[in-house]
Design an enzyme around this catalytic site. Sequence first.
Site, mmCIF file in Angstrom:
data_model
loop_
_atom_site.group_PDB
_atom_site.id
_atom_site.type_symbol
_atom_site.label_atom_id
_atom_site.label_comp_id
_atom_site.label_asym_id
_atom_site.label_seq_id
_atom_site.Cartn_x
_atom_site.Cartn_y
_atom_site.Cartn_z
ATOM 1 N N GLY A 193 -0.217 -7.175 5.051
ATOM 2 C CA GLY A 193 0.625 -7.536 3.914
ATOM 3 C C GLY A 193 1.927 -8.153 4.409
ATOM 4 O O GLY A 193 1.926 -9.164 5.106
ATOM 5 N N VAL A 224 0.839 -1.203 0.000
ATOM 6 C CA VAL A 224 0.000 0.000 0.000
ATOM 7 C C VAL A 224 0.868 1.245 0.000
ATOM 8 O O VAL A 224 0.602 2.209 -0.726
ATOM 9 C CB VAL A 224 -0.952 0.004 1.224
ATOM 10 C CG1 VAL A 224 -1.655 1.336 1.379
ATOM 11 C CG2 VAL A 224 -1.973 -1.114 1.120
ATOM 12 N N ASP A 225 1.922 1.241 0.789
ATOM 13 C CA ASP A 225 2.808 2.400 0.904
ATOM 14 C C ASP A 225 3.393 2.783 -0.455
ATOM 15 O O ASP A 225 3.324 3.948 -0.872
ATOM 16 C CB ASP A 225 3.919 2.073 1.907
ATOM 17 C CG ASP A 225 4.728 3.285 2.342
ATOM 18 O OD1 ASP A 225 4.240 4.419 2.215
ATOM 19 O OD2 ASP A 225 5.851 3.076 2.833
#
Length: 173
Positions: free
Chosen positions: A126, A35-36
């Site tokens: 994750g 996501v980052d």
Amino acid sequence: MPIPRITLQEGDITKVAADAIVNAANSSLLGGGGVDGAIHRAGGPQILQECRALRASHYGKGLPTGQAVATSAGRLPARWVIHTVGPVYSTTEDRSELLAACHRNSLRVADELGAHTVAFPAISTGIFGWPLQDAARIAIGTVRETECAVVREVRFVLFGADAYNYFKTRLDR
């Protein structure tokens, strides 16, 4: 103060129109994987520039796990990105409170910004290895317990059917 309404959506958080989206950041605040990395790529260089400024001022050693800080959203369809560092899952140490703190502190920052809608990913599920079912329990439970002055809706934007189904099961309880 009211508790925000919780909704679920399967999809890509970088495409969600919300006042604020939450980034499952790494402590460096300088981008990474999952996501980052997706948020930094989609949002463009403005987010990285603001994260570098945060590192140069208040967060020289990085953002501590469970804390949250905001930047603008660059090219994303949101006004702000709220960066929070989730804990790495451990079978020998209970880090549930740190995961809950990510949600509480992100909502606090959203309130301070004046954000009415906030989109969260499934933080720590994750590469940090948190089991989806337990992450859903903590995330939804924490939002249900957190009163907000400004935030009216929390939308969990979940990548994949498994994540969506675990969060839906928890939300329906």
